[in-house]
Design an enzyme around this catalytic site. Structure first.
Site, PDB file in Angstrom:
ATOM      1  N   SER A   1       0.806  -1.221   0.000  1.00 19.46           N
ATOM      2  CA  SER A   1       0.000   0.000   0.000  1.00 19.46           C
ATOM      3  C   SER A   1       0.843   1.278   0.000  1.00 19.46           C
ATOM      4  O   SER A   1       0.509   2.218  -0.720  1.00 19.46           O
ATOM      5  CB  SER A   1      -0.975  -0.015   1.185  1.00 19.46           C
ATOM      6  OG  SER A   1      -1.903  -1.053   1.004  1.00 19.46           O
TER       7      SER A   1
ATOM      8  N   TYR B   1      -1.937 -12.360  -3.861  1.00 22.49           N
ATOM      9  CA  TYR B   1      -1.060 -12.046  -4.988  1.00 22.49           C
ATOM     10  C   TYR B   1       0.376 -12.337  -4.554  1.00 22.49           C
ATOM     11  O   TYR B   1       0.634 -12.640  -3.390  1.00 22.49           O
ATOM     12  CB  TYR B   1      -1.231 -10.576  -5.417  1.00 22.49           C
ATOM     13  CG  TYR B   1      -1.299  -9.651  -4.242  1.00 22.49           C
ATOM     14  CD1 TYR B   1      -2.524  -9.304  -3.685  1.00 22.49           C
ATOM     15  CD2 TYR B   1      -0.140  -9.192  -3.621  1.00 22.49           C
ATOM     16  CE1 TYR B   1      -2.593  -8.497  -2.561  1.00 22.49           C
ATOM     17  CE2 TYR B   1      -0.202  -8.383  -2.508  1.00 22.49           C
ATOM     18  CZ  TYR B   1      -1.436  -8.038  -1.977  1.00 22.49           C
ATOM     19  OH  TYR B   1      -1.496  -7.256  -0.856  1.00 22.49           O
TER      20      TYR B   1
ATOM     21  N   THR C   1      -5.927  -3.571   7.216  1.00 14.81           N
ATOM     22  CA  THR C   1      -5.791  -4.898   6.629  1.00 14.81           C
ATOM     23  C   THR C   1      -5.816  -5.957   7.716  1.00 14.81           C
ATOM     24  O   THR C   1      -6.014  -5.663   8.901  1.00 14.81           O
ATOM     25  CB  THR C   1      -4.550  -4.959   5.705  1.00 14.81           C
ATOM     26  OG1 THR C   1      -4.558  -6.189   5.003  1.00 14.81           O
ATOM     27  CG2 THR C   1      -3.248  -4.832   6.475  1.00 14.81           C
TER      28      THR C   1
ATOM     29  N   ASP D   1     -22.849   2.395   4.532  1.00 16.99           N
ATOM     30  CA  ASP D   1     -23.807   1.282   4.417  1.00 16.99           C
ATOM     31  C   ASP D   1     -23.103  -0.013   4.007  1.00 16.99           C
ATOM     32  O   ASP D   1     -23.387  -1.089   4.523  1.00 16.99           O
ATOM     33  CB  ASP D   1     -24.888   1.615   3.377  1.00 16.99           C
ATOM     34  CG  ASP D   1     -25.833   2.687   3.891  1.00 16.99           C
ATOM     35  OD1 ASP D   1     -25.792   2.980   5.103  1.00 16.99           O
ATOM     36  OD2 ASP D   1     -26.598   3.229   3.076  1.00 16.99           O
TER      37      ASP D   1
ATOM     38  N   LYS E   1      -9.986  -5.917  10.086  1.00 15.73           N
ATOM     39  CA  LYS E   1     -11.118  -5.293   9.375  1.00 15.73           C
ATOM     40  C   LYS E   1     -12.421  -5.347  10.165  1.00 15.73           C
ATOM     41  O   LYS E   1     -13.190  -4.384  10.172  1.00 15.73           O
ATOM     42  CB  LYS E   1     -11.304  -5.943   7.999  1.00 15.73           C
ATOM     43  CG  LYS E   1     -10.210  -5.546   7.036  1.00 15.73           C
ATOM     44  CD  LYS E   1     -10.403  -6.143   5.665  1.00 15.73           C
ATOM     45  CE  LYS E   1      -9.201  -5.790   4.792  1.00 15.73           C
ATOM     46  NZ  LYS E   1      -9.308  -6.313   3.443  1.00 15.73           N
TER      47      LYS E   1
ATOM     48  N   GLY F   1     -12.793 -11.485   6.576  1.00 10.56           N
ATOM     49  CA  GLY F   1     -13.094 -10.081   6.307  1.00 10.56           C
ATOM     50  C   GLY F   1     -13.185  -9.769   4.820  1.00 10.56           C
ATOM     51  O   GLY F   1     -14.053  -8.993   4.398  1.00 10.56           O
TER      52      GLY F   1
ATOM     53  N   ASP G   1     -13.240  -2.804  -0.639  1.00  7.46           N
ATOM     54  CA  ASP G   1     -12.800  -4.102  -1.191  1.00  7.46           C
ATOM     55  C   ASP G   1     -13.729  -4.597  -2.311  1.00  7.46           C
ATOM     56  O   ASP G   1     -13.266  -5.079  -3.352  1.00  7.46           O
ATOM     57  CB  ASP G   1     -12.749  -5.167  -0.090  1.00  7.46           C
ATOM     58  CG  ASP G   1     -11.436  -5.127   0.689  1.00  7.46           C
ATOM     59  OD1 ASP G   1     -10.473  -4.502   0.211  1.00  7.46           O
ATOM     60  OD2 ASP G   1     -11.392  -5.723   1.788  1.00  7.46           O
TER      61      ASP G   1
ATOM     62  N   ASN H   1     -16.025 -22.825   3.846  1.00 10.01           N
ATOM     63  CA  ASN H   1     -14.988 -22.440   4.807  1.00 10.01           C
ATOM     64  C   ASN H   1     -14.608 -23.631   5.673  1.00 10.01           C
ATOM     65  O   ASN H   1     -15.366 -24.587   5.813  1.00 10.01           O
ATOM     66  CB  ASN H   1     -15.509 -21.305   5.700  1.00 10.01           C
ATOM     67  CG  ASN H   1     -14.383 -20.576   6.400  1.00 10.01           C
ATOM     68  OD1 ASN H   1     -13.414 -20.195   5.761  1.00 10.01           O
ATOM     69  ND2 ASN H   1     -14.493 -20.399   7.711  1.00 10.01           N
TER      70      ASN H   1
END
Ligand SMILES: NC(=O)c1ccc[n+]([C@@H]2O[C@H](COP(=O)([O-])OP(=O)(O)OC[C@H]3O[C@@H](n4cnc5c(N)ncnc54)[C@H](OP(=O)(O)O)[C@@H]3O)[C@@H](O)[C@H]2O)c1
Length: 296
Positions: free
Chosen positions: A16, A215, A61, A77, A65, A128, A101, A149
């Site tokens: 970032s 990534y 991050t 919202d 979150k 998250g 996101d 999950n």
């Protein structure tokens, strides 16, 4: 100079600061952006301290979150629906939270030509990041949306939470046996430890697309699995990372930067550091003679 940050743990690997430095340069903005390691136990105190120091905004991050959403004085919202915040904006008395996101995810899918409408979509993981992308996936009207999950109660909770937007079918990974999906999205963090959830075979339908929110090196295990399962199109989440960052930048600075040159530069920098290239349908390339930095 206005100061911004990304908070998380671990954080030293974060891309970032590089992304926001490139955005600032491109748009001619004078700002500082740093990565700050924050442990879960000190999250509330750190948010207070950073506010006291005059921080204008922050990205959030893993693993904060959901916890940050509860510490904001107000949330958008979409952050409310997700129960997760990745963008903080300073107010006089505290922080307001947003979640970019989902916007980053759909913008990147559009760039890549991956469609969700009318297709069977599987999301692996229920943390998250999944919370942030479920609403835009449902809004695209897939034929089916399944969330699987390791811990079974989390997808069930998400199915309940997202009922007002659409139908989410909860599953465990092993209960996917016999299913076929047109789009498989990896939103687990398993790749950071070199792993992948234990999955049944033949999950991907002919012509199926695979997208990993991870990534760099963390995207290698899913990519290798997707290739072994015959996926025709495999992409990593670097484009999403740049797009969600551009949305945060636009919230803070009132101008949306061009993302294509930043994504290109980021891939160039990652290759220079010997990080795995996991883009398009090419095999990832590991340059083992270079010491690899840690991944998120
Ligand atoms: N590209 C982007 O812009 C972007 C944005 C956000 C996140 N991400 C990436 O998305 C991933 C998830 O992030 P998050 O914020 O959702 O993390 P999180 O809230 O910590 O959730 C982690 C998820 O991964 C699962 N998981 C972890 N290790 C696993 C393993 N060994 N086997 C099976 N499942 C495992 C967890 O399952 P349990 O519930 O069973 O523990 C949970 O569902 C991370 O890799 C993150 O870097 C990318």
């Amino acid at each position: 100079m206005d100061r911004y940050a990304v908070i998380g743990q671990p954080i030293s690997h974060s891309k970032s600061p590089s992304i926001h430095a490139l955005f600032a340069q491109q748009t001619g903005q004078d700002l500082g952006y740093e990565a700050i390691e924050v442990a879960p136990a000190s999250l509330a105190a750190e948010l207070q301290r950073l506010h006291g120091e005059g921080l204008r905004g922050s990205n959030v991050t893993l693993p904060h979150k959901q916890a940050v959403a509860k510490l904001c004085e107000s949330v958008s919202d979409r952050a409310q629906l997700a129960g997760a915040v990745n963008t903080l904006v300073r107010t006089d008395s505290g922080w307001t939270g947003d979640n970019t996101d989902g916007e980053g995810f759909v913008t990147d899918l559009a760039r890549l030509g991956i469609t969700l409408t009318g297709r069977r979509v599987l999301v692996l993981g229920a943390g998250g990041a999944t919370r942030g992308i479920l609403a835009p996936i449902l809004e695209a009207r897939p034929a089916q949306l399944v969330v699987s999950n390791r811990n079974p109660w989390k997808p069930e909770e998400l199915a309940e939470l997202f009922k007002p937007v659409g139908v989410v079918t909860p599953r465990t990974h092993l209960a996917l046996k016999g299913d076929r999906y047109d789009v498989v999205i990896n939103a687990t963090s398993a790749g950071h430890t070199g792993g992948l959830p234990l999955l049944p075979g033949r999950l991907i339908a002919d012509g199926g697309d695979c997208y990993d929110l991870s990534y760099g090196d963390a995207s290698v295990p899913f990519r290798q699995w997707a290739r072994s399962q015959g996926a025709s199109h495999i992409e990593d989440g670097l484009g999403m990372l740049v797009e969600q960052a551009a949305s945060s930048f636009a919230i803070w600075r009132g101008v949306r930067p061009e993302t294509a040159p930043v994504l290109k530069e980021l891939r160039r920098l990652m290759r220079g550091h010997g990080e795995c290239e996991a883009v398009g349908t090419h095999q990832p390339v590991r340059r083992s003679h270079v010491e690899l930095p840690p991944q998120d």
